[in-house]
Design an enzyme around this catalytic site. Sequence first.
Site, PDB file in Angstrom:
ATOM      1  N   GLU A 188      10.447  26.812  14.229  1.00  0.00           N
ATOM      2  CA  GLU A 188      11.400  26.109  15.091  1.00  0.00           C
ATOM      3  C   GLU A 188      12.670  25.708  14.357  1.00  0.00           C
ATOM      4  OE1 GLU A 188       9.663  22.591  16.775  1.00  0.00           O
ATOM      5  OE2 GLU A 188      11.639  21.742  17.201  1.00  0.00           O
ATOM      6  N   TYR A 216      11.850  14.979   6.814  1.00  0.00           N
ATOM      7  CA  TYR A 216      11.819  14.935   8.277  1.00  0.00           C
ATOM      8  C   TYR A 216      10.368  15.003   8.778  1.00  0.00           C
ATOM      9  CZ  TYR A 216      11.158  16.727  12.872  1.00  0.00           C
ATOM     10  OH  TYR A 216      10.661  16.879  14.132  1.00  0.00           O
ATOM     11  N   HIS A 221       1.030  17.287  16.446  1.00  0.00           N
ATOM     12  CA  HIS A 221       1.738  17.184  15.156  1.00  0.00           C
ATOM     13  C   HIS A 221       0.795  16.754  14.036  1.00  0.00           C
ATOM     14  CE1 HIS A 221       6.114  16.328  16.660  1.00  0.00           C
ATOM     15  NE2 HIS A 221       5.599  17.401  17.226  1.00  0.00           N
ATOM     16  N   GLU A 241      16.099  22.277  21.505  1.00  0.00           N
ATOM     17  CA  GLU A 241      15.876  20.890  21.932  1.00  0.00           C
ATOM     18  C   GLU A 241      17.155  20.087  22.091  1.00  0.00           C
ATOM     19  OE1 GLU A 241      13.246  19.782  18.663  1.00  0.00           O
ATOM     20  OE2 GLU A 241      14.808  18.476  17.887  1.00  0.00           O
ATOM     21  N   HIS A 274      13.939  22.023  11.306  1.00  0.00           N
ATOM     22  CA  HIS A 274      14.935  21.018  11.684  1.00  0.00           C
ATOM     23  C   HIS A 274      16.341  21.390  11.207  1.00  0.00           C
ATOM     24  CE1 HIS A 274      15.522  16.983  13.465  1.00  0.00           C
ATOM     25  NE2 HIS A 274      14.379  17.286  14.033  1.00  0.00           N
ATOM     26  N   GLU A 281       4.999  20.775  23.407  1.00  0.00           N
ATOM     27  CA  GLU A 281       4.851  19.851  22.267  1.00  0.00           C
ATOM     28  C   GLU A 281       4.295  18.522  22.784  1.00  0.00           C
ATOM     29  OE1 GLU A 281       8.627  18.727  20.609  1.00  0.00           O
ATOM     30  OE2 GLU A 281       7.741  18.165  18.693  1.00  0.00           O
ATOM     31  N   TRP A 296      20.679  17.122   9.841  1.00  0.00           N
ATOM     32  CA  TRP A 296      19.417  16.381   9.830  1.00  0.00           C
ATOM     33  C   TRP A 296      18.424  17.088  10.738  1.00  0.00           C
ATOM     34  CZ3 TRP A 296      16.394  13.733  13.498  1.00  0.00           C
ATOM     35  CH2 TRP A 296      15.253  13.115  12.930  1.00  0.00           C
ATOM     36  N   HIS A 354      10.733  20.559  24.607  1.00  0.00           N
ATOM     37  CA  HIS A 354      10.723  19.519  23.577  1.00  0.00           C
ATOM     38  C   HIS A 354       9.838  18.359  24.047  1.00  0.00           C
ATOM     39  CE1 HIS A 354      13.462  16.579  21.108  1.00  0.00           C
ATOM     40  NE2 HIS A 354      12.399  16.954  20.412  1.00  0.00           N
ATOM     41  N   ARG A 378       1.463  21.641  14.788  1.00  0.00           N
ATOM     42  CA  ARG A 378       2.690  21.765  13.991  1.00  0.00           C
ATOM     43  C   ARG A 378       2.476  21.075  12.654  1.00  0.00           C
ATOM     44  NH1 ARG A 378       8.477  18.700  14.938  1.00  0.00           N
ATOM     45  NH2 ARG A 378       7.447  17.186  13.598  1.00  0.00           N
ATOM     46  N   ASP A 391       8.575  23.113  12.054  1.00  0.00           N
ATOM     47  CA  ASP A 391       9.951  22.791  12.447  1.00  0.00           C
ATOM     48  C   ASP A 391      10.806  22.645  11.194  1.00  0.00           C
ATOM     49  OD1 ASP A 391      12.256  21.837  13.596  1.00  0.00           O
ATOM     50  OD2 ASP A 391      11.299  20.201  14.708  1.00  0.00           O
ATOM     51  N   ASP A 437      10.990  10.481  21.516  1.00  0.00           N
ATOM     52  CA  ASP A 437      12.211   9.886  22.081  1.00  0.00           C
ATOM     53  C   ASP A 437      12.552  10.444  23.461  1.00  0.00           C
ATOM     54  OD1 ASP A 437      12.762  12.339  21.040  1.00  0.00           O
ATOM     55  OD2 ASP A 437      14.587  11.751  19.997  1.00  0.00           O
ATOM     56  N   ASN A 460      18.787   9.629  22.542  1.00  0.00           N
ATOM     57  CA  ASN A 460      18.562   8.661  21.467  1.00  0.00           C
ATOM     58  C   ASN A 460      19.779   8.466  20.574  1.00  0.00           C
ATOM     59  OD1 ASN A 460      18.396  10.032  18.875  1.00  0.00           O
ATOM     60  ND2 ASN A 460      16.706  11.144  19.810  1.00  0.00           N
ATOM     61  N   ARG A 515      13.404  25.849  23.839  1.00  0.00           N
ATOM     62  CA  ARG A 515      12.791  24.512  23.801  1.00  0.00           C
ATOM     63  C   ARG A 515      13.602  23.432  24.519  1.00  0.00           C
ATOM     64  NH1 ARG A 515       9.379  22.439  21.018  1.00  0.00           N
ATOM     65  NH2 ARG A 515      10.760  20.964  20.001  1.00  0.00           N
TER      66      ARG A 515
HETATM   67  C1  GCO Z   1      10.737  17.890  17.610  1.00  0.00           C
HETATM   68  C2  GCO Z   1      12.034  17.294  17.253  1.00  0.00           C
HETATM   69  C3  GCO Z   1      12.044  15.845  17.042  1.00  0.00           C
HETATM   70  C4  GCO Z   1      13.462  15.347  16.832  1.00  0.00           C
HETATM   71  C5  GCO Z   1      13.691  14.113  17.578  1.00  0.00           C
HETATM   72  C6  GCO Z   1      15.032  13.536  17.349  1.00  0.00           C
HETATM   73  O1  GCO Z   1      10.614  19.073  17.450  1.00  0.00           O
HETATM   74  O2  GCO Z   1       9.871  17.176  18.098  1.00  0.00           O
HETATM   75  O3  GCO Z   1      12.683  18.031  16.275  1.00  0.00           O
HETATM   76  O4  GCO Z   1      11.189  15.459  16.043  1.00  0.00           O
HETATM   77  O5  GCO Z   1      13.689  15.131  15.495  1.00  0.00           O
HETATM   78  O6  GCO Z   1      13.509  14.351  18.921  1.00  0.00           O
HETATM   79  O7  GCO Z   1      14.990  12.273  17.845  1.00  0.00           O
HETATM   80 MG    MG Z   2      12.253  20.031  16.673  1.00  0.00          MG
END
Ligand code: GCO
Ligand code: MG
Length: 405
Positions: free
Chosen positions: A238, A159, A122, A264, A214, A341, A405, A314, A147, A212, A318, A37, A285
């Site tokens: 995560e 996020y 989620h 991921e 992130h 997930e 991010w 993952h 999650r 997560d 996306d 992505n 992941r």
């Molecule tokens: C997750 C990921 C996603 C990512 C995304 C980026 O654990 O599912 O962190 O939410 O942010 O794949 O495009």
């Molecule tokens: Mg993640």
Amino acid sequence: MKIKEIKVTVCSPGRNFVTVKVITDEGTYGIGDATLNGREMAVVTYLEEHVVPCLIGRDPSEIEDIWQYLYKGVYWRKGPITMASIAAIDMALWDIKGKIAGLPVYQLLGGKSRRGVTLYAHANGESINDTLDKVQEHVDQGFKAVRLQSAIPGLKVTYGVLGDKKDYFELQGNRPLPPEDEWSTQKYFNSIVDLMRQARARFGNEVEFLHDVHSRLTPIESARLGKLMEEFSLLFLEDASIAENQDSYKVIRQHTTTPLAIGETYNTIWDCKDLIQNQLIDYIRVAATHAGGITALRRIADFASIYNVKIAPHGAPDLSPVCFAAHMHLNIWAPNFGIQEFVGFGNDKSKEIFKHNFTVENGMAYMSEAPGLGIEFDEEAALKYPYKRSYLPVSRLEDGTLWNW
Ligand code: GCO
Ligand code: MG
């Protein structure tokens, strides 16, 4: 049998997906996911200009040799663009092998290790109550693991929480440029403990919780978070911190028993080798699309198994449904499968393009005995939803400093 043609298509039924179709001279074909992505077109060019010409005329049954040819046979190894390209070709070749054998790919990997694949859903909310109501919806549908992500009070965007935006492109505004988010570690710490405390108070210990981070925290902050989370017994925490320096996870690990998951964005086994070998994580992941396909994930899973690390691929929106299919075969086979997930099978446009028979019941995913990957790609439908430039957000601290991010 020879590879006759390879087509690369980008479509955008809500998110951009890069799909590869490998066609043989006998008419059998296979499909693979090459979605990266925000950098989709770089993968398309890599494939069309540098990979496809080398594969025409090769024997599609030689999956391992083609993998090595595209990895070891190239001076510039690794990296997300190379590995997403290899991954898509690899998935398509497994699809072809399965179709020719008349067997689902998991049978070629060694057969089933379990009846179905346990999923986590989620719950993303604008407030703690909102998040917990979403947990309830998943629990009502039979999910046993969820999650939890909740908007952080005092920050514009968090996020995982889209706010009033319904769709990913909406989040980017009319100009397809990266939106900017804000991050405050202090505000996060103030809200995350409340979220988990209220979640346990409402759901008891019947539901597995995940979260997560992130990659927003430094290792010592992650260590502190891990300790704070211990009383809430997460299934895993995560991406607590970035682990470009894999050694940095020692700092987290020596302070907390909260299980850790990462991977991921990893592209090869080398990105996670030390984390696994030193038993610094509990779940790896990696995604088939981003880490070199089924051939590579099988190798990572086997390596991880001797260190008690489980796979938890993952499964964000996306990654295309073709990647989900590849994960289904790996997950049903891998002796050390942990959890998958799951964010649903996409919107109606996506369902029109990608057709499959995977089903979800009581928080578990099941598959049919369809040969190959068990997923079809409708090229005509894909053409109706052309590529749209798009980016993930970037993150800044409140003083403007660029952050993870
Ligand atoms: C997750 C990921 C996603 C990512 C995304 C980026 O654990 O599912 O962190 O939410 O942010 O794949 O495009
Ligand atoms: Mg993640």
